[in-house]
Design an enzyme around this catalytic site. Structure first.
Site, PDB file in Angstrom:
ATOM      1  N   LYS A  21      -8.340  -0.219  10.529  1.00 28.82           N
ATOM      2  CA  LYS A  21      -8.257  -1.389   9.416  1.00 28.82           C
ATOM      3  C   LYS A  21      -7.567  -2.463   9.690  1.00 28.82           C
ATOM      4  O   LYS A  21      -6.296  -2.339   9.915  1.00 28.82           O
ATOM      5  CB  LYS A  21      -7.839  -0.657   8.116  1.00 28.82           C
ATOM      6  CG  LYS A  21      -7.771  -1.811   7.093  1.00 28.82           C
ATOM      7  CD  LYS A  21      -7.407  -0.973   5.558  1.00 28.82           C
ATOM      8  CE  LYS A  21      -7.324  -2.174   4.493  1.00 28.82           C
ATOM      9  NZ  LYS A  21      -7.076  -1.493   3.308  1.00 28.82           N
ATOM     10  N   CYS A  62       0.880  -1.124   0.113  1.00 32.03           N
ATOM     11  CA  CYS A  62      -0.031  -0.055   0.113  1.00 32.03           C
ATOM     12  C   CYS A  62       0.967   1.275   0.041  1.00 32.03           C
ATOM     13  O   CYS A  62       0.252   2.511   0.005  1.00 32.03           O
ATOM     14  CB  CYS A  62      -0.910  -0.028   1.281  1.00 32.03           C
ATOM     15  SG  CYS A  62      -2.121  -1.416   1.041  1.00 32.03           S
ATOM     16  N   LYS A  88     -13.141  -1.517   9.979  1.00 30.18           N
ATOM     17  CA  LYS A  88     -13.343  -2.543   8.988  1.00 30.18           C
ATOM     18  C   LYS A  88     -12.174  -3.726   9.379  1.00 30.18           C
ATOM     19  O   LYS A  88     -11.295  -3.738   9.753  1.00 30.18           O
ATOM     20  CB  LYS A  88     -12.685  -2.089   7.450  1.00 30.18           C
ATOM     21  CG  LYS A  88     -12.249  -2.712   6.565  1.00 30.18           C
ATOM     22  CD  LYS A  88     -11.499  -1.984   5.453  1.00 30.18           C
ATOM     23  CE  LYS A  88     -11.135  -2.761   4.246  1.00 30.18           C
ATOM     24  NZ  LYS A  88     -10.390  -2.330   3.484  1.00 30.18           N
ATOM     25  N   ARG A 131      -8.809  -8.833  -2.965  1.00 28.87           N
ATOM     26  CA  ARG A 131      -7.452  -8.869  -3.683  1.00 28.87           C
ATOM     27  C   ARG A 131      -7.595  -9.227  -5.059  1.00 28.87           C
ATOM     28  O   ARG A 131      -6.757  -9.213  -5.893  1.00 28.87           O
ATOM     29  CB  ARG A 131      -6.548  -9.272  -2.767  1.00 28.87           C
ATOM     30  CG  ARG A 131      -6.273  -8.139  -1.630  1.00 28.87           C
ATOM     31  CD  ARG A 131      -5.225  -8.842  -0.471  1.00 28.87           C
ATOM     32  NE  ARG A 131      -5.352  -8.009   0.659  1.00 28.87           N
ATOM     33  CZ  ARG A 131      -4.635  -8.283   1.520  1.00 28.87           C
ATOM     34  NH1 ARG A 131      -4.028  -9.513   1.723  1.00 28.87           N
ATOM     35  NH2 ARG A 131      -4.551  -7.481   2.919  1.00 28.87           N
TER      36      ARG A 131
HETATM   37  C1  PBG Z   1      -6.729  -1.087  -0.231  1.00 27.87           C
HETATM   38  C2  PBG Z   1      -8.250  -1.654   0.046  1.00 27.87           C
HETATM   39  C3  PBG Z   1      -8.276  -3.138   0.579  1.00 27.87           C
HETATM   40  C4  PBG Z   1      -9.783  -3.274   0.748  1.00 27.87           C
HETATM   41  C5  PBG Z   1     -10.164  -1.829   0.644  1.00 27.87           C
HETATM   42  N1  PBG Z   1      -9.259  -1.068   0.260  1.00 27.87           N
HETATM   43  C6  PBG Z   1      -7.453  -4.389   0.519  1.00 27.87           C
HETATM   44  C7  PBG Z   1      -6.533  -4.474   1.450  1.00 27.87           C
HETATM   45  O1  PBG Z   1      -6.187  -3.668   2.516  1.00 27.87           O
HETATM   46  O2  PBG Z   1      -5.827  -5.691   1.293  1.00 27.87           O
HETATM   47  C8  PBG Z   1     -10.496  -4.415   1.133  1.00 27.87           C
HETATM   48  C9  PBG Z   1     -11.981  -4.321   0.853  1.00 27.87           C
HETATM   49  C10 PBG Z   1     -12.732  -5.630   0.763  1.00 27.87           C
HETATM   50  O3  PBG Z   1     -12.162  -6.546   0.929  1.00 27.87           O
HETATM   51  O4  PBG Z   1     -13.875  -5.548   0.570  1.00 27.87           O
HETATM   52  N2  PBG Z   1      -5.862  -1.083   0.677  1.00 27.87           N
END
Ligand code: PBG
Length: 339
Positions: A208, A143, A261, A218
């Site tokens: 998160k 990220c 989340k 992903r």
């Molecule tokens: C990007 C991001 C992710 C999700 C939202 N923004 C994936 C991650 O962090 O690996 C996950 C959303 C989902 O699983 O519905 N960083």
């Protein structure tokens, strides 16, 4: 047997039950009359995946019912969503070409800016939120910017600021940083303001978790890290106090909305945050939560509408003002059927 002797002679005494909670559960009208919370369609945010290339919607195998759309498909989709009663969308893009820095993420003609412009033209009433991250744009899938195998914090924040500005410039109402870099909200706020986008709001993915429930996403985004995992920046799900610290930082840095989340594994965090913060709270019912429910429904072990309404209802009850969910369109359909 004293009890038996008594019942033979006179009726058993009526038990004194001053509280009978079942009285208000007797009919659907009574239950609806006293229901404490409700999931309203206006609170739901529908995620949209934008892919490069041509052609129609492409199904995402791990997320039955969710498609990846080309920019050309976005306008009709936005009109359709608007007609269905959806009030806001969260836009995800992928790189047209990935590189080590993720530079396509801040290209002004990238997929997300193009999609935002298309949505705003087709359905100006939709609240448009964009995901601000680099993982779908970097060749390594992390990220942020990587040096010597480590994800750099401050350099990544600088890139995230550029991404947010590109999205705001295209007309996004809200940018949603999800990279979990320290100080990303402050950096993005400063970048937006410096570019004249004082009005663009920030919905921060504050708490998160590094989670097993992002797998299908992903898949959709082709953003699985090429090495390691995301645990050096995403949160450890064991920590609730730390989640409050994340939220405190984001609030202090100028976030307009705080998010937790995945949703179902963060209900306690939502409840705590509801007591602690005055900001609006959002929860993301993520791809793995969606896929898990869909799999159970496909096997016939749970009933879809009831199960979805129960999970959304619990997220709302725990304190979420907004819920990001792949079920938003189903929820809209069910609400229409009711009328
Ligand atoms: C990007 C991001 C992710 C999700 C939202 N923004 C994936 C991650 O962090 O690996 C996950 C959303 C989902 O699983 O519905 N960083």
């Amino acid at each position: 047997m004293p009890g038996r002797r008594r019942s033979a002679s006179r009726p058993a005494p009526t038990p004194v039950l001053p509280v009978r909670l079942r009285r208000l559960r007797r009919t659907a009208n009574l239950r609806n009359w006293v229901a404490e919370t409700e999931v309203e369609l206006r609170r739901l945010v529908y995620p949209i995946f934008v892919r490069p290339g041509r052609g129609g919607p492409e199904p995402i195998p791990s997320m039955p019912g969710v498609d990846r759309h080309t920019v050309r498909d976005i306008a009709p989709l936005a009109r359709q969503l608007d007609k269905e009663g959806i009030r806001s969308v969260l836009v995800f893009g992928v790189a047209r070409a990935k590189d080590a820095e993720g530079s396509d993420a801040w290209a002004s003609d990238g997929l997300v800016p193009e999609a935002v412009r298309a949505i705003k033209r087709a359905a100006p009433g939709l609240v448009v939120v964009t995901d601000v991250c680099l993982c779908a744009y970097t060749s390594h899938g992390h990220c942020g910017v990587v040096r010597k195998g480590a994800v750099l914090n401050d350099a990544s924040c600088e890139r995230l600021g550029r991404v947010a500005v590109a999205h705001a410039h295209a007309g996004a109402d809200v940018v949603a940083p999800s990279a979990m870099m320290d100080g990303q909200v402050a950096r993005i706020r400063a970048a937006l303001d410096a570019a004249g986008h004082e009005e663009t709001a920030i919905l921060s993915y504050s708490s998160k978790h590094a989670s097993a429930f992002y797998g299908p996403f992903r898949d959709a985004e082709r953003s699985t890290p090429a090495f390691g995992d995301r645990r050096s920046y995403q949160m450890d799900f064991r920590n609730a106090r730390e989640a409050m610290r994340e939220m405190e930082c984001d609030a202090a840095e100028g976030a307009d909305i705080l998010m937790v989340k995945p949703a179902l594994t963060s209900l306690d965090l939502l409840a705590r945050a509801r007591k602690r913060f005055l900001l609006p709270l959002a929860a993301y019912q993520v791809s793995g939560e969606y896929a898990m429910l869909k799999a159970a429904v496909a096997r016939g072990v749970v009933e879809e509408r009831a199960a979805v309404e129960e999970t959304l209802g619990a997220i709302r009850r725990a304190g979420a003002d907004l819920i990001i969910t792949y079920f938003a369109r189903d929820f809209a359909r069910w609400s229409r059927e009711e009328r």
